[in-house]
Design a protein around this motif. Structure first.
Motif, PDB file in Angstrom:
ATOM      1  N   TRP A  50      53.734  25.765  35.074  1.00 16.95           N
ATOM      2  CA  TRP A  50      52.442  25.625  35.438  1.00 16.95           C
ATOM      3  C   TRP A  50      51.913  26.302  36.526  1.00 16.95           C
ATOM      4  O   TRP A  50      50.603  26.539  36.653  1.00 16.95           O
ATOM      5  N   ILE A  51      52.834  26.761  37.373  1.00 17.64           N
ATOM      6  CA  ILE A  51      52.453  27.414  38.478  1.00 17.64           C
ATOM      7  C   ILE A  51      51.918  28.921  38.372  1.00 17.64           C
ATOM      8  O   ILE A  51      50.890  29.311  38.819  1.00 17.64           O
ATOM      9  N   TYR A  52      52.319  29.328  37.304  1.00 15.68           N
ATOM     10  CA  TYR A  52      51.492  30.490  36.710  1.00 15.68           C
ATOM     11  C   TYR A  52      50.115  30.493  36.438  1.00 15.68           C
ATOM     12  O   TYR A  52      49.223  31.161  36.500  1.00 15.68           O
ATOM     13  N   VAL A  53      49.810  29.071  35.568  1.00 16.52           N
ATOM     14  CA  VAL A  53      48.606  28.738  35.559  1.00 16.52           C
ATOM     15  C   VAL A  53      47.687  28.599  36.735  1.00 16.52           C
ATOM     16  O   VAL A  53      46.515  28.860  36.770  1.00 16.52           O
ATOM     17  N   PHE A  54      48.191  27.970  37.678  1.00 15.84           N
ATOM     18  CA  PHE A  54      47.561  27.754  38.760  1.00 15.84           C
ATOM     19  C   PHE A  54      47.253  29.046  39.596  1.00 15.84           C
ATOM     20  O   PHE A  54      46.207  29.400  40.139  1.00 15.84           O
ATOM     21  N   LEU A  55      48.274  29.912  39.617  1.00 16.67           N
ATOM     22  CA  LEU A  55      47.902  31.447  40.291  1.00 16.67           C
ATOM     23  C   LEU A  55      46.774  32.112  39.567  1.00 16.67           C
ATOM     24  O   LEU A  55      46.147  32.877  40.012  1.00 16.67           O
ATOM     25  N   GLY A  56      47.137  32.165  38.124  1.00 23.67           N
ATOM     26  CA  GLY A  56      46.057  32.903  37.523  1.00 23.67           C
ATOM     27  C   GLY A  56      44.598  32.117  37.726  1.00 23.67           C
ATOM     28  O   GLY A  56      43.686  33.197  37.764  1.00 23.67           O
ATOM     29  N   ASN A  57      44.437  31.309  37.366  1.00 24.27           N
ATOM     30  CA  ASN A  57      43.258  30.494  37.935  1.00 24.27           C
ATOM     31  C   ASN A  57      42.746  30.740  39.466  1.00 24.27           C
ATOM     32  O   ASN A  57      41.658  31.125  39.556  1.00 24.27           O
ATOM     33  N   MET A  58      43.542  30.842  40.315  1.00 22.79           N
ATOM     34  CA  MET A  58      43.219  31.078  41.487  1.00 22.79           C
ATOM     35  C   MET A  58      42.637  32.818  41.607  1.00 22.79           C
ATOM     36  O   MET A  58      41.806  32.877  42.293  1.00 22.79           O
ATOM     37  N   LEU A  59      43.392  33.580  41.114  1.00 23.55           N
ATOM     38  CA  LEU A  59      43.091  34.934  41.049  1.00 23.55           C
ATOM     39  C   LEU A  59      41.579  35.109  40.277  1.00 23.55           C
ATOM     40  O   LEU A  59      40.721  35.741  40.839  1.00 23.55           O
ATOM     41  N   ARG A  60      41.226  34.269  39.373  1.00 24.29           N
ATOM     42  CA  ARG A  60      39.899  34.316  38.873  1.00 24.29           C
ATOM     43  C   ARG A  60      39.005  33.725  39.720  1.00 24.29           C
ATOM     44  O   ARG A  60      37.722  34.436  39.839  1.00 24.29           O
ATOM     45  N   GLY A  61      39.311  32.797  40.550  1.00 23.89           N
ATOM     46  CA  GLY A  61      38.385  32.323  41.943  1.00 23.89           C
ATOM     47  C   GLY A  61      38.202  33.559  42.805  1.00 23.89           C
ATOM     48  O   GLY A  61      36.902  33.775  43.303  1.00 23.89           O
TER      49      GLY A  61
ATOM     50  N   ARG B 179      30.319  48.076  43.538  1.00 25.23           N
ATOM     51  CA  ARG B 179      31.571  48.649  43.320  1.00 25.23           C
ATOM     52  C   ARG B 179      32.599  47.239  43.589  1.00 25.23           C
ATOM     53  O   ARG B 179      33.503  47.061  42.987  1.00 25.23           O
ATOM     54  N   LEU B 180      32.034  46.450  44.700  1.00 23.24           N
ATOM     55  CA  LEU B 180      32.899  45.092  45.145  1.00 23.24           C
ATOM     56  C   LEU B 180      32.725  44.204  44.004  1.00 23.24           C
ATOM     57  O   LEU B 180      33.835  43.458  43.578  1.00 23.24           O
ATOM     58  N   ILE B 181      31.483  44.187  43.031  1.00 21.34           N
ATOM     59  CA  ILE B 181      31.675  43.265  41.962  1.00 21.34           C
ATOM     60  C   ILE B 181      32.444  43.694  40.885  1.00 21.34           C
ATOM     61  O   ILE B 181      33.409  43.038  40.161  1.00 21.34           O
ATOM     62  N   GLY B 182      32.618  45.070  40.545  1.00 17.51           N
ATOM     63  CA  GLY B 182      33.506  45.658  39.781  1.00 17.51           C
ATOM     64  C   GLY B 182      34.972  45.501  40.024  1.00 17.51           C
ATOM     65  O   GLY B 182      35.846  45.119  39.075  1.00 17.51           O
ATOM     66  N   MET B 183      35.316  45.672  41.194  1.00 17.16           N
ATOM     67  CA  MET B 183      36.787  45.102  41.440  1.00 17.16           C
ATOM     68  C   MET B 183      37.015  43.633  41.376  1.00 17.16           C
ATOM     69  O   MET B 183      38.185  43.281  40.883  1.00 17.16           O
ATOM     70  N   GLY B 184      36.031  42.717  41.797  1.00 17.63           N
ATOM     71  CA  GLY B 184      36.488  41.457  41.707  1.00 17.63           C
ATOM     72  C   GLY B 184      36.496  40.974  40.146  1.00 17.63           C
ATOM     73  O   GLY B 184      37.327  40.227  39.805  1.00 17.63           O
ATOM     74  N   VAL B 185      35.678  41.849  39.120  1.00 19.05           N
ATOM     75  CA  VAL B 185      35.855  41.192  37.641  1.00 19.05           C
ATOM     76  C   VAL B 185      37.110  41.864  37.197  1.00 19.05           C
ATOM     77  O   VAL B 185      37.909  41.043  36.290  1.00 19.05           O
ATOM     78  N   LEU B 186      37.600  42.914  37.671  1.00 21.88           N
ATOM     79  CA  LEU B 186      39.106  43.244  37.509  1.00 21.88           C
ATOM     80  C   LEU B 186      40.173  42.408  37.743  1.00 21.88           C
ATOM     81  O   LEU B 186      41.039  42.236  37.137  1.00 21.88           O
ATOM     82  N   ILE B 187      39.861  41.731  39.109  1.00 20.17           N
ATOM     83  CA  ILE B 187      40.981  40.790  39.523  1.00 20.17           C
ATOM     84  C   ILE B 187      40.847  39.583  38.641  1.00 20.17           C
ATOM     85  O   ILE B 187      41.831  38.977  38.061  1.00 20.17           O
ATOM     86  N   MET B 188      39.577  39.047  38.146  1.00 18.91           N
ATOM     87  CA  MET B 188      39.622  37.861  37.377  1.00 18.91           C
ATOM     88  C   MET B 188      40.260  38.213  35.919  1.00 18.91           C
ATOM     89  O   MET B 188      40.859  37.339  35.364  1.00 18.91           O
ATOM     90  N   ALA B 189      40.211  39.498  35.507  1.00 23.87           N
ATOM     91  CA  ALA B 189      40.843  39.842  34.022  1.00 23.87           C
ATOM     92  C   ALA B 189      42.539  39.536  34.251  1.00 23.87           C
ATOM     93  O   ALA B 189      43.242  39.115  33.560  1.00 23.87           O
ATOM     94  N   THR B 190      42.903  40.107  35.359  1.00 22.90           N
ATOM     95  CA  THR B 190      44.561  40.012  35.803  1.00 22.90           C
ATOM     96  C   THR B 190      44.785  38.636  35.776  1.00 22.90           C
ATOM     97  O   THR B 190      45.862  38.180  35.321  1.00 22.90           O
ATOM     98  N   GLY B 191      43.983  37.481  36.345  1.00 23.08           N
ATOM     99  CA  GLY B 191      44.103  36.327  36.501  1.00 23.08           C
ATOM    100  C   GLY B 191      44.384  35.579  35.239  1.00 23.08           C
ATOM    101  O   GLY B 191      45.191  34.843  34.914  1.00 23.08           O
ATOM    102  N   CYS B 192      43.513  36.082  34.384  1.00 24.07           N
ATOM    103  CA  CYS B 192      43.548  35.512  32.761  1.00 24.07           C
ATOM    104  C   CYS B 192      44.887  35.980  32.043  1.00 24.07           C
ATOM    105  O   CYS B 192      45.314  35.219  31.440  1.00 24.07           O
ATOM    106  N   PHE B 193      45.255  37.252  32.296  1.00 25.52           N
ATOM    107  CA  PHE B 193      46.687  37.828  31.715  1.00 25.52           C
ATOM    108  C   PHE B 193      47.588  37.089  32.303  1.00 25.52           C
ATOM    109  O   PHE B 193      48.519  36.387  31.535  1.00 25.52           O
TER     110      PHE B 193
END
Length: 643
Positions: free
Chosen positions: A171-182, A100-114
């Motif tokens: 470009w800060i949005y790209v920075f924050l989105g990429n950080m969320l992916r991490g 479930r922690l993995i599933g939660m992490g992948v959801l955060i990655m998707a949010t970062g992409c958007f």
């Protein structure tokens, strides 16, 4: 005659029998295989998103008009996000519900992409840099435009809307989105791999890891292919008249539809997160072949519930136990050195191929996805197959890893000597008389042939003459008139074209840079051959090195060890390289672009010779150091095994 009760129906009996089977011996195997498939899918999704980010680096740099060093910071934000939570996720996550922690992490990655794609919808249409207006409402076949100061864009031109300009801080949005992916990617590797290793038979671990990484490598392939396709699609497709665009995808000012790829990757990540919410916290341990012959019962790994306070008290002692292993410490140092060279090189590899070999950005990205990454996939599965087939232990795996490193070093070293000469650009790489000379001073753009034109020296709007020389703008080429419209525009009576030692019969120029000569294409083919073979050999040693790491630590420290490896390697090996590689690349820039609001924008032209020696030379030095460090844990594993 009354029908039997529901629990005596044949369908119910068959279903009950299946459930009994799954709750006993078959359940462990079935669920573990489903988890393996889900892990392969999520590895594909995260690699897909990461590769697309790498393939979009050049497009993002041009869209926001920022230098390579700042692009390195944006690229490193992924590792920064990973750094924030990796230690806690790896340690505490191992005691909690890992799937479930993995599933939660992948959801955060998707949010970062958007979130990364969001700036496109806030910014206005992309206005590429130009020295003059290429569009006109006149239907005249001949118009006088270039070499007249009143038609040129002055150095003080500004855009009325600074917030929507390409050089704004969006470009800060790209920075924050990429950080969320991490942040979201953090639990996938340490928790997923440890979950598989805990509940699978020991002899299957290497094969499972190879399957996951092999399927995962399809992600970068698809990511780079998508990046290559979207790099040819104009950034504002559907919102502007494409017929009015005067540049092509081969131009250094072109920006592809980078934002669309992040929406696609976000959707894929959302889909890959679904299965992990339905897996159990623990499974029965798979039996090895020897255990099957001597024991018919399955040993279930029992996990008792412990409080967070107890976990916190044991954290520091666990760290001391972990780093007291000299083999583990040396392997971490080895990975750190290797990742420094790899991350720095792969981040700017499309730019390197574009500037040194004259390839279009879309074509460079395509070659990486179509040639390099399949070689890596084949190398990873080959390494896992060899380990399983020959049943090599830690010593054999260490030997295999160092042999692969030696082979990849030799091929990488050869690439230092494979490059093309600079593109001929008047005033930058050659004089207006055609004599080769490299100049970082913009004043050399002015010559006797264009001195009376009052040209702007800041803008980059290249035109190509029939003598093979590129000029920074039609004005700097001394062109007096123009015919045609849009991409078909031709500039005539260009006085500077006749200044070269081999003057062209035709004194006209066309939009865009001149193509490289045929010798450069031959050099590029040799470079790609060496790169593909080197990628395969290097990947062969990937799985053996990973197995050495897993076998050098205690079972109860496995998740923590993998998490600390991720923390250290990504902190020191993932964040700094894009920044200092980007700063190194910036030092080789010959012509900087100009932002709409004024100031220095993205680089348009590089000096290919120092760029080649710096990029490949840095990576070669890291491989040498990596090889030296890898030899030490290999020796220690050998000594431990036979003493």
């Amino acid at each position: 005659m009354t029908s039997p009760p529901p629990f005596l129906q044949p369908a119910f009996i068959h279903t009950y029998a299946l459930l009994v089977y799954l709750t006993r011996g078959g359940r462990s195997v079935c669920i573990l295989q489903l988890f393996l498939v889900s892990m392969a899918f999520v590895y594909f999704a995260k690699a897909f998103g990461g590769a697309y980010m790498k393939s979009s680096i050049t497009q993002i740099e041009r869209r926001f008009d920022i230098p390579s060093s700042l692009i390195g910071v944006i690229d490193g934000s992924f590792e920064m996000g990973n750094l924030l939570v990796v230690a806690f996720v790896s340690y505490f996550g191992a005691k909690l519900h890992r799937p479930r922690l993995i599933g939660m992490g992948v959801l955060i990655m998707a949010t970062g992409c958007f979130l990364t794609a969001l700036p496109h919808f806030f910014q206005g249409p992309y206005k590429y840099e130009t020295s003059m207006s290429h569009s006109t409402g006149s239907n005249d076949s001949v118009r006088i435009l270039p070499c007249l100061s009143k038609h040129n864009v002055t150095d003080t031109d500004e855009t009325p809307d600074h917030e929507k300009a390409a050089g704004s801080s969006m470009w800060i949005y790209v920075f924050l989105g990429n950080m969320l992916r991490g942040i979201g990617e953090t639990p996938i590797m340490p928790l997923g791999v440890s979950y598989l290793d805990d509940f699978s038979a020991p002899e299957n671990t290497a094969f499972y890891l190879s399957c996951i990484h092999t399927v995962g490598i399809l992600g970068p392939m698809v990511g780079f292919m998508l990046g290559s396709f979207l790099a040819k699609v104009y950034v504002d497709v559907g919102f502007v008249d494409l017929e009015a665009i005067t540049i092509t995808h081969k131009d250094s000012r072109w920006v592809g539809a980078w934002w669309l790829g992040f929406i696609i990757t976000g959707i894929v990540m959302l889909m890959s997160s679904i299965p992990f919410w339905f897996f159990p916290k623990s499974l029965p341990k798979q039996r090895s072949k020897e255990e099957e012959e001597t024991n018919t019962e399955l040993d279930t790994v029992q996990e008792k519930d412990v409080s967070l306070v107890e976990l916190a008290k044991d954290f520091i002692p666990s760290l001391k136990r972990l780093f007291s292993s000299s083999i583990y410490s040396m392997l971490i140092l080895t990975y750190l050195v290797a990742v420094n060279g790899f991350i720095g090189m792969i981040t700017f590899k499309p730019k390197y191929m574009e500037q040194v070999f004259g390839q279009a950005a879309s074509r460079a990205i395509f070659f990486i996805g179509a040639l390099n990454l399949p070689a890596v996939a084949l190398g990873i599965i080959t390494g896992g197959f060899l380990l399983k087939h020959f049943k090599w232990g830690s010593v054999g795996a260490a030997r295999m890893a160092i042999a692969a490193t030696c082979g990849s070093f030799c091929l990488l070293f050869c690439q230092i000597f494979i490059y093309c000469d600079n593109a001929e650009v008047a005033g930058l790489t050659v004089s207006y008389q055609g004599v080769p000379q490299v100049s970082y001073n913009k004043e050399t753009l002015v010559s006797q042939c264009n001195m009376g034109c009052s040209c702007s020296l800041k803008h980059w709007d290249p035109v190509c003459a029939h003598n093979g020389v590129t000029y920074a703008s039609p004005c700097l080429a001394g062109c007096q008139s123009t015919t045609g419209t849009s991409k078909n525009m031709v500039f005539n009576n260009c006085t500077c074209v006749g200044e070269t030692m081999t003057p062209a019969v035709n004194m006209s120029t066309v939009l865009g840079q001149c193509p490289r000569d045929s010798n450069c294409d031959s050099s590029f083919k040799i470079y790609m051959a060496l790169s593909v073979i080197g990628s395969f050999i290097s990947a062969v040693g990937g799985t053996p090195g990973y197995i050495v790491l897993l076998r050098s630590i205690a079972p109860d420290l496995k998740s923590l060890a993998l998490g600390m490896q991720t923390l250290i390697v990504r902190t020191l090996g993932g964040i700094p390289p894009p920044i200092y590689f980007g700063a190194l690349i910036d030092q080789t820039c010959l012509k900087w672009g100009t932002k709409q609001c004024g100031g220095r924008g993205a680089c348009r032209l590089y000096d290919s010779n120092p760029l080649s020696w710096g990029q490949v030379g840095f990576s070669t030095n890291y491989v040498v150091t990596h090889m030296a460090h890898l030899a030490q844990p290999c020796f220690r594993v050998y000594t431990f095994r036979y003493t």
